[in-house]
Design a protein around this motif. Structure first.
Motif, PDB file in Angstrom:
ATOM      1  N   HIS A  35       3.624  -4.876  13.619  1.00  0.00           N
ATOM      2  CA  HIS A  35       3.589  -4.497  15.041  1.00  0.00           C
ATOM      3  C   HIS A  35       2.540  -5.363  15.744  1.00  0.00           C
ATOM      4  CE1 HIS A  35       3.958  -2.384  18.695  1.00  0.00           C
ATOM      5  NE2 HIS A  35       3.127  -1.408  18.491  1.00  0.00           N
ATOM      6  N   GLN A  36       1.306  -5.273  15.272  1.00  0.00           N
ATOM      7  CA  GLN A  36       0.322  -6.281  15.633  1.00  0.00           C
ATOM      8  C   GLN A  36       0.373  -7.352  14.544  1.00  0.00           C
ATOM      9  OE1 GLN A  36      -3.806  -5.866  17.605  1.00  0.00           O
ATOM     10  NE2 GLN A  36      -4.233  -5.579  15.462  1.00  0.00           N
ATOM     11  N   ILE A  37       0.273  -8.604  14.976  1.00  0.00           N
ATOM     12  CA  ILE A  37       0.372  -9.731  14.046  1.00  0.00           C
ATOM     13  C   ILE A  37      -0.938 -10.504  14.063  1.00  0.00           C
ATOM     14  CG2 ILE A  37       1.563 -11.912  13.565  1.00  0.00           C
ATOM     15  CD1 ILE A  37       3.990 -10.782  15.103  1.00  0.00           C
ATOM     16  N   PRO A  75      -2.155 -13.942  13.608  1.00  0.00           N
ATOM     17  CA  PRO A  75      -1.570 -15.285  13.492  1.00  0.00           C
ATOM     18  C   PRO A  75      -2.250 -16.157  12.432  1.00  0.00           C
ATOM     19  CG  PRO A  75      -1.917 -14.724  15.809  1.00  0.00           C
ATOM     20  CD  PRO A  75      -2.643 -13.695  14.984  1.00  0.00           C
ATOM     21  N   SER A  99      12.498  -8.173  12.958  1.00  0.00           N
ATOM     22  CA  SER A  99      11.546  -8.936  13.731  1.00  0.00           C
ATOM     23  C   SER A  99      10.343  -9.369  12.879  1.00  0.00           C
ATOM     24  CB  SER A  99      11.000  -8.064  14.860  1.00  0.00           C
ATOM     25  OG  SER A  99      11.983  -7.783  15.805  1.00  0.00           O
ATOM     26  N   LYS A 151      -5.886 -10.430  23.572  1.00  0.00           N
ATOM     27  CA  LYS A 151      -4.668 -10.073  22.857  1.00  0.00           C
ATOM     28  C   LYS A 151      -3.451 -10.618  23.591  1.00  0.00           C
ATOM     29  CE  LYS A 151      -5.200  -6.484  20.332  1.00  0.00           C
ATOM     30  NZ  LYS A 151      -5.334  -5.171  19.709  1.00  0.00           N
ATOM     31  N   GLU A 211       9.844  -8.007  20.827  1.00  0.00           N
ATOM     32  CA  GLU A 211      10.718  -8.533  19.800  1.00  0.00           C
ATOM     33  C   GLU A 211      12.054  -8.929  20.421  1.00  0.00           C
ATOM     34  OE1 GLU A 211      11.493  -5.469  16.853  1.00  0.00           O
ATOM     35  OE2 GLU A 211      12.117  -4.034  18.370  1.00  0.00           O
ATOM     36  N   ILE A 223       8.363 -13.606  19.794  1.00  0.00           N
ATOM     37  CA  ILE A 223       7.364 -13.623  18.719  1.00  0.00           C
ATOM     38  C   ILE A 223       6.921 -15.036  18.339  1.00  0.00           C
ATOM     39  CG2 ILE A 223       6.983 -13.043  16.278  1.00  0.00           C
ATOM     40  CD1 ILE A 223       8.708 -10.519  16.731  1.00  0.00           C
ATOM     41  N   VAL A 258       3.041 -16.127  18.605  1.00  0.00           N
ATOM     42  CA  VAL A 258       2.114 -16.253  17.466  1.00  0.00           C
ATOM     43  C   VAL A 258       1.390 -17.601  17.478  1.00  0.00           C
ATOM     44  CG1 VAL A 258       3.145 -14.569  15.883  1.00  0.00           C
ATOM     45  CG2 VAL A 258       3.922 -16.952  15.791  1.00  0.00           C
ATOM     46  N   GLY A 280      -1.245 -17.228  20.046  1.00  0.00           N
ATOM     47  CA  GLY A 280      -2.292 -16.390  19.465  1.00  0.00           C
ATOM     48  C   GLY A 280      -3.168 -17.162  18.492  1.00  0.00           C
ATOM     49  N   VAL A 292      -6.534 -14.979  18.864  1.00  0.00           N
ATOM     50  CA  VAL A 292      -6.390 -13.547  19.160  1.00  0.00           C
ATOM     51  C   VAL A 292      -5.122 -12.993  18.496  1.00  0.00           C
ATOM     52  CG1 VAL A 292      -7.592 -13.771  21.367  1.00  0.00           C
ATOM     53  CG2 VAL A 292      -5.082 -13.905  21.318  1.00  0.00           C
ATOM     54  N   PRO A 293      -5.082 -11.677  18.257  1.00  0.00           N
ATOM     55  CA  PRO A 293      -3.884 -11.058  17.677  1.00  0.00           C
ATOM     56  C   PRO A 293      -2.729 -11.021  18.681  1.00  0.00           C
ATOM     57  CG  PRO A 293      -5.787  -9.559  17.583  1.00  0.00           C
ATOM     58  CD  PRO A 293      -6.161 -10.693  18.472  1.00  0.00           C
ATOM     59  N   VAL A 294      -1.543 -10.849  18.134  1.00  0.00           N
ATOM     60  CA  VAL A 294      -0.327 -10.706  18.934  1.00  0.00           C
ATOM     61  C   VAL A 294       0.244  -9.319  18.658  1.00  0.00           C
ATOM     62  CG1 VAL A 294       2.054 -11.519  19.215  1.00  0.00           C
ATOM     63  CG2 VAL A 294       0.200 -13.174  18.821  1.00  0.00           C
ATOM     64  N   VAL A 295       0.632  -8.612  19.697  1.00  0.00           N
ATOM     65  CA  VAL A 295       1.337  -7.346  19.510  1.00  0.00           C
ATOM     66  C   VAL A 295       2.738  -7.515  20.076  1.00  0.00           C
ATOM     67  CG1 VAL A 295       1.442  -4.899  20.120  1.00  0.00           C
ATOM     68  CG2 VAL A 295      -0.765  -5.992  19.713  1.00  0.00           C
ATOM     69  N   PHE A 296       3.743  -7.187  19.275  1.00  0.00           N
ATOM     70  CA  PHE A 296       5.074  -7.217  19.868  1.00  0.00           C
ATOM     71  C   PHE A 296       5.555  -5.793  20.146  1.00  0.00           C
ATOM     72  CE2 PHE A 296       6.000  -7.490  15.263  1.00  0.00           C
ATOM     73  CZ  PHE A 296       7.025  -6.577  15.082  1.00  0.00           C
ATOM     74  N   ARG A 307       8.148  -2.954  20.565  1.00  0.00           N
ATOM     75  CA  ARG A 307       9.401  -2.662  19.882  1.00  0.00           C
ATOM     76  C   ARG A 307      10.426  -2.173  20.890  1.00  0.00           C
ATOM     77  NH1 ARG A 307       9.392  -2.697  14.620  1.00  0.00           N
ATOM     78  NH2 ARG A 307       7.420  -2.854  13.523  1.00  0.00           N
ATOM     79  N   VAL A 350       4.590   0.281  22.607  1.00  0.00           N
ATOM     80  CA  VAL A 350       3.446  -0.328  21.920  1.00  0.00           C
ATOM     81  C   VAL A 350       2.548   0.802  21.448  1.00  0.00           C
ATOM     82  CG1 VAL A 350       1.327  -1.681  22.256  1.00  0.00           C
ATOM     83  CG2 VAL A 350       3.479  -2.514  23.211  1.00  0.00           C
ATOM     84  N   SER A 351       2.093   0.709  20.226  1.00  0.00           N
ATOM     85  CA  SER A 351       1.200   1.731  19.694  1.00  0.00           C
ATOM     86  C   SER A 351      -0.131   1.755  20.449  1.00  0.00           C
ATOM     87  CB  SER A 351       0.929   1.447  18.215  1.00  0.00           C
ATOM     88  OG  SER A 351      -0.161   2.229  17.768  1.00  0.00           O
ATOM     89  N   PHE A 385      -3.186  -0.356  19.347  1.00  0.00           N
ATOM     90  CA  PHE A 385      -3.333  -1.809  19.455  1.00  0.00           C
ATOM     91  C   PHE A 385      -3.476  -2.319  20.884  1.00  0.00           C
ATOM     92  CE2 PHE A 385      -0.724  -1.269  15.468  1.00  0.00           C
ATOM     93  CZ  PHE A 385      -1.823  -1.382  14.621  1.00  0.00           C
TER      94      PHE A 385
END
Lengths: 192, 192
Positions: free
Chosen positions: A28-30, A32, A59, B53, B58, B62, B66, B69, B74-78, B80, B109-110, B113
Motif C-alpha cells: 500500500h505504501q511503497i 522505493p 498492483s 510523500k 493503482e 505506480i 516510484v 519517490g 520519499v515513500p509512495v502510497v497508492f 486502492r 488510503v489507510s 500512511f
C-alpha cells in the motif's frame, strides 16, 4: 535477503489466520529505495537467463518488477485483474482463485506484448498458494513464451505455492522465505 | 517533455472517442527506463516543495510514482480502487466517477500512511476529466495533508480536468499535454 527480512520484522504485522501485512513498504505504501534493491537482486540472480520481458500482476508486483526491468534493460508487462474497456480482444487470460478473497478473477495480458520470441521472468509480491503465479505460467504457455524463472518478494513457505510451482519445473527464487507465522511471530526459513 | 512526446507519437494509438492508448509503455507494458526519466523530471520540478510523500492510484500511476519517490527520497502510497480484505477500517476514501468506464468506484488510503504532517505530491498517469485527482485531493483534505502539486504523465488538455484542478489552487504539472486527438492525429499543446 537480509535487508528485506529486516523490513518485514520491523514494519510487518501478523494478523490472525497467518496473514502477514506489509502495507508499510510493499502493498500500500511503497519504499522505493528498498524496491530498487529487490529489483536489482532479481536482475542479478537471473542476469544470464536471456530474459526479454518481465511479467507481473497489478498492483503490488509492479514496483519490484519495474526496478528489475530497469536493471535488466527489459520491458515489464503487468497482467490486469479484470478486463478493461480499452483492452477487450486479443488477450491471453487465466482464472485465478484467491484464497484470501475467496473469489475467482480473470487475469489477462494483451497478445501484443507477449510472444513465442519472449523469455520471461515472472515477478510477484507474495507466494502463498501459488495461484497467481500459476495463472501467469498458464498465460506464458498460451503465448508459447519461455519462462526463465519466478521471482517472489515474500514466500510463505508453509503454504503449498512453492511446491506447486516447482512441480512445473520452473525455478522459484524468493527474496524472503517465511517458515511460520504461528503465535504472531515471524520465523524465516534458514538456508545454511 | 520531448522524450515522452516521441514515445506517445511512436507507440501510442488513437481510438475513436478521443481515446489515446499507450498500453505499449505506460498502461499495460511499462518502459522502465522511460518511467525513470519521468520520475526524475517530476522530482526535479517539485524538489524545493518539501514533499514528504507521493500519493498515486493503482495501477498505472505506480511506475512513474516510484521513480519520483526514489529521486525525492520519499515513500509512495497508492490509493486502492476497492477495499481489500486486509484493509477494512481506518481509511480515508473518496468516490471517483470514471467517464471511460461509466462507473463510480471508491478509492481509499489507510490513515496509517497519510497525516497532517505530510506534504504530498499527487502523481497520476492520465488527466482527462480530473475525477481521480480530485478524489486524491479529497483524501488529502480528509487527512489534513498539504498538497504541493499534481504531477501528470499525459494530460488531455481539451478536457476539463486541468481547469477543475487549477480551480482548487493546486499546481498541475503535466509532462505531455495533448491539444487534440481529432482525425486520429495527436497534436500537443505548444508552450513557447
Amino acid at each position: 535477503m537480509k535487508l528485506l527480512e529486516e523490513a518485514i520484522r520491523e514494519k510487518g504485522t501478523v494478523l490472525p489466520g497467518n496473514v502477514l501485512k506489509v502495507d508499510a513498504f510493499l502493498n500500500h505504501q511503497i519504499d522505493p529505495a528498498l524496491m530498487q534493491k529487490l529489483g536489482a537482486e532479481f536482475a542479478e540472480h537471473f542476469t544470464s537467463k536471456g530474459i526479454t520481458k518481465i511479467v507481473t500482476i497489478e498492483s503490488s508486483g509492479i514496483a519490484p518488477a519495474v526496478f528489475a526491468g530497469l536493471a535488466l534493460g527489459v520491458p515489464v508487462v503487468f497482467a490486469r485483474k479484470k478486463k478493461s474497456v480499452t483492452l477487450k480482444d486479443n488477450l491471453y487470460s487465466a482464472s485465478v482463485y484467491s484464497y484470501t478473497k475467496q473469489e475467482t478473477s480473470d487475469i489477462s495480458v494483451s497478445k501484443s506484448f507477449l510472444t513465442s520470441d519472449d523469455t520471461i521472468l515472472i515477478i510477484d509480491d507474495f507466494l502463498a498458494n501459488g495461484q497467481a503465479a500459476l495463472g501467469l505460467l498458464e498465460i506464458a504457455e498460451e503465448a508459447q513464451a519461455a519462462v526463465a524463472g519466478i521471482g517472489i518478494v515474500i514466500e510463505k513457505s508453509f503454504q503449498q505455492g512453492r511446491k506447486l510451482l516447482q512441480e512445473t519445473g520452473v525455478e522459484v527464487y524468493s527474496l524472503a522465505r517465511i517458515a511460520s507465522l504461528e503465535n504472531e511471530t515471524i520465523q524465516f526459513v534458514r538456508e545454511d
